[in-house]
Design an enzyme around this catalytic site. Structure first.
Site, mmCIF file in Angstrom:
data_model
loop_
_atom_site.group_PDB
_atom_site.id
_atom_site.type_symbol
_atom_site.label_atom_id
_atom_site.label_comp_id
_atom_site.label_asym_id
_atom_site.label_seq_id
_atom_site.Cartn_x
_atom_site.Cartn_y
_atom_site.Cartn_z
ATOM 1 N N ASP A 28 0.683 -1.250 0.008
ATOM 2 C CA ASP A 28 -0.040 0.022 -0.102
ATOM 3 C C ASP A 28 0.926 1.286 -0.052
ATOM 4 O OD1 ASP A 28 -2.436 1.556 0.253
ATOM 5 O OD2 ASP A 28 -2.755 1.123 2.159
ATOM 6 N N ASN A 30 1.511 3.327 -2.667
ATOM 7 C CA ASN A 30 2.212 3.907 -4.006
ATOM 8 C C ASN A 30 1.505 5.350 -4.460
ATOM 9 O OD1 ASN A 30 3.142 1.426 -4.111
ATOM 10 N ND2 ASN A 30 2.066 0.684 -5.784
ATOM 11 N N TRP A 33 2.602 8.078 -2.137
ATOM 12 C CA TRP A 33 4.125 8.408 -2.146
ATOM 13 C C TRP A 33 4.283 9.425 -3.604
ATOM 14 C CZ3 TRP A 33 7.356 7.647 -6.469
ATOM 15 C CH2 TRP A 33 8.672 7.833 -6.363
ATOM 16 N N HIS A 45 2.887 3.331 -8.793
ATOM 17 C CA HIS A 45 3.009 2.136 -9.141
ATOM 18 C C HIS A 45 4.356 1.504 -9.644
ATOM 19 C CE1 HIS A 45 -1.134 2.298 -7.732
ATOM 20 N NE2 HIS A 45 -1.606 2.948 -8.580
ATOM 21 N N SER A 73 -6.704 -5.593 -6.360
ATOM 22 C CA SER A 73 -7.870 -6.260 -5.717
ATOM 23 C C SER A 73 -8.925 -6.071 -6.369
ATOM 24 C CB SER A 73 -8.124 -5.332 -4.233
ATOM 25 O OG SER A 73 -8.894 -4.283 -4.407
ATOM 26 N N ASN A 76 -10.473 -2.858 -6.728
ATOM 27 C CA ASN A 76 -9.608 -1.798 -7.485
ATOM 28 C C ASN A 76 -10.073 -1.259 -8.557
ATOM 29 O OD1 ASN A 76 -6.374 -2.852 -6.177
ATOM 30 N ND2 ASN A 76 -7.788 -1.327 -5.357
ATOM 31 N N ARG A 198 -5.612 -2.666 8.513
ATOM 32 C CA ARG A 198 -6.707 -3.350 8.165
ATOM 33 C C ARG A 198 -6.320 -4.511 7.023
ATOM 34 N NH1 ARG A 198 -8.419 1.890 6.865
ATOM 35 N NH2 ARG A 198 -7.805 2.289 4.678
HETATM 36 C C1 FPP Z 1 -1.923 0.052 -3.196
HETATM 37 O O1 FPP Z 1 -1.440 1.367 -3.197
HETATM 38 C C2 FPP Z 1 -1.340 -0.641 -4.627
HETATM 39 C C3 FPP Z 1 -1.951 -1.017 -5.583
HETATM 40 C C4 FPP Z 1 -3.513 -0.972 -5.669
HETATM 41 C C5 FPP Z 1 -0.994 -1.557 -6.706
HETATM 42 C C6 FPP Z 1 -0.098 -2.231 -6.358
HETATM 43 C C7 FPP Z 1 0.787 -2.650 -7.723
HETATM 44 C C8 FPP Z 1 2.176 -2.595 -7.540
HETATM 45 C C9 FPP Z 1 2.812 -2.593 -6.536
HETATM 46 C C10 FPP Z 1 2.655 -2.679 -9.187
HETATM 47 C C11 FPP Z 1 2.780 -4.046 -9.225
HETATM 48 C C12 FPP Z 1 3.525 -4.478 -10.306
HETATM 49 C C13 FPP Z 1 3.323 -5.562 -10.640
HETATM 50 C C14 FPP Z 1 4.436 -6.084 -11.792
HETATM 51 C C15 FPP Z 1 2.720 -6.770 -9.841
HETATM 52 P P1 FPP Z 1 -2.477 2.800 -3.389
HETATM 53 O O2 FPP Z 1 -2.320 3.136 -4.873
HETATM 54 O O3 FPP Z 1 -3.831 2.194 -2.858
HETATM 55 O O4 FPP Z 1 -1.802 3.518 -2.344
HETATM 56 P P2 FPP Z 1 -2.462 4.685 -1.753
HETATM 57 O O5 FPP Z 1 -3.459 4.124 -0.564
HETATM 58 O O6 FPP Z 1 -1.601 5.718 -1.274
HETATM 59 O O7 FPP Z 1 -3.315 5.760 -2.789
#
Ligand code: FPP
Length: 251
Positions: A28, A30, A33, A45, A73, A76, A198
């Protein structure tokens, strides 16, 4: 990784006296960040993908047997269309580009989720990854994609009913056997980055007795050293599975 680095990882693994066999990660933060730096969320991401690559290879070097990550998910899809499309493209390209590296490193790739709802190109790339690496004996890396813990249980129940199982004969083992990857043991340790406390529908059934470990830093900043710190903390935990701690266990 050089021979020296690999030996260093091995000696680090030796120092962690009780490694978790299976680690699950909710990657979580990305988006946060990226936005905190004035960047588009997709850049977050992309950085998260780089983090995943290094954490996976390090987990393999440490001797972790199973790593399962929450890449997308079932909920998502509710995100803005451009973010969903960007994530699908990123994961498709990664699945294609990383296959060689996975195979060279003896990684066995698996997937968990409703694959039939994914874009064809992504589904095909994932299936190719799973098939190509099926006989590998290193870490088993499971990508949870279009995955929801509740959906997984619903899919298991549907299968059990289709098989015409007598309701009185349904046990916990019956459900476990009908999950997406029944041969993969339950996670010992669930790591979540970016501070939220969570489960967000991740490995609901399998995570019943997993140790939880939350770090404040967002996923793009998570390092192999943070993975080791999580393993060290896990080694200090006393797992009771509903019973009482053995006398010899430290608190
Ligand atoms: C949650 O952070 C992250 C995701 C929904 C996507 C995760 C995906 C990656 C790490 C890239 C994966 C790459 C491969 C090749 C599998 P968020 O976007 O919900 O963060 P936030 O809560 O700060 O908005």
């Amino acid at each position: 990784m050089s021979v020296d680095e690999s030996a260093a990882s091995q000696s680090e693994a030796d120092r962690i006296d009780r490694l978790p066999a299976h680690i699950g990660i909710i990657m979580d933060g990305n988006g946060r960040w990226a936005t905190s730096r004035g960047l588009p969320r997709l850049i977050g991401h992309r950085e998260g993908y780089k983090t995943l690559r290094s954490v996976l290879l390090h987990a393999n070097d440490l001797g972790i047997q199973y790593l399962t990550v929450y890449a997308f998910s079932a909920e998502n899809w509710r995100r803005p269309e451009d973010e969903v499309d960007g994530l699908m493209q990123l994961i498709t390209q990664a699945a294609i580009d990383e296959l060689r590296v996975m195979h060279l490193n003896n990684v066995r790739v698996r997937v968990a989720g409703r694959l039939d709802e994914l874009p064809h190109s992504l589904r095909n790339a994932l299936i190719k990854g799973v098939e190509t690496t099926a006989q590998n004996t290193g870490i088993t890396f499971t990508l949870a994609i279009n995955y929801g813990g509740r959906a997984e249980i619903v899919d298991a129940v549907r299968r059990i009913m289709r098989e015409g199982t007598n309701p009185d004969e349904v046990t916990e083992e019956t459900i476990s056997r009908c999950l997406y990857n029944p041969d993969i043991p339950e996670p010992d340790l669930l790591i979540r980055t970016a501070g939220e406390l969570r489960l967000s529908n991740f490995l609901l059934w399998q995570g019943a007795y997993a140790e939880l470990y939350v770090v404040q830093k967002p996923w793009p900043e998570f390092t192999p050293e943070d993975l080791e710190a999580a393993c060290q903390e896990y080694a200090r935990r006393v797992r009771k599975f509903g019973a009482v701690a053995p006398r010899s266990a430290s608190p």
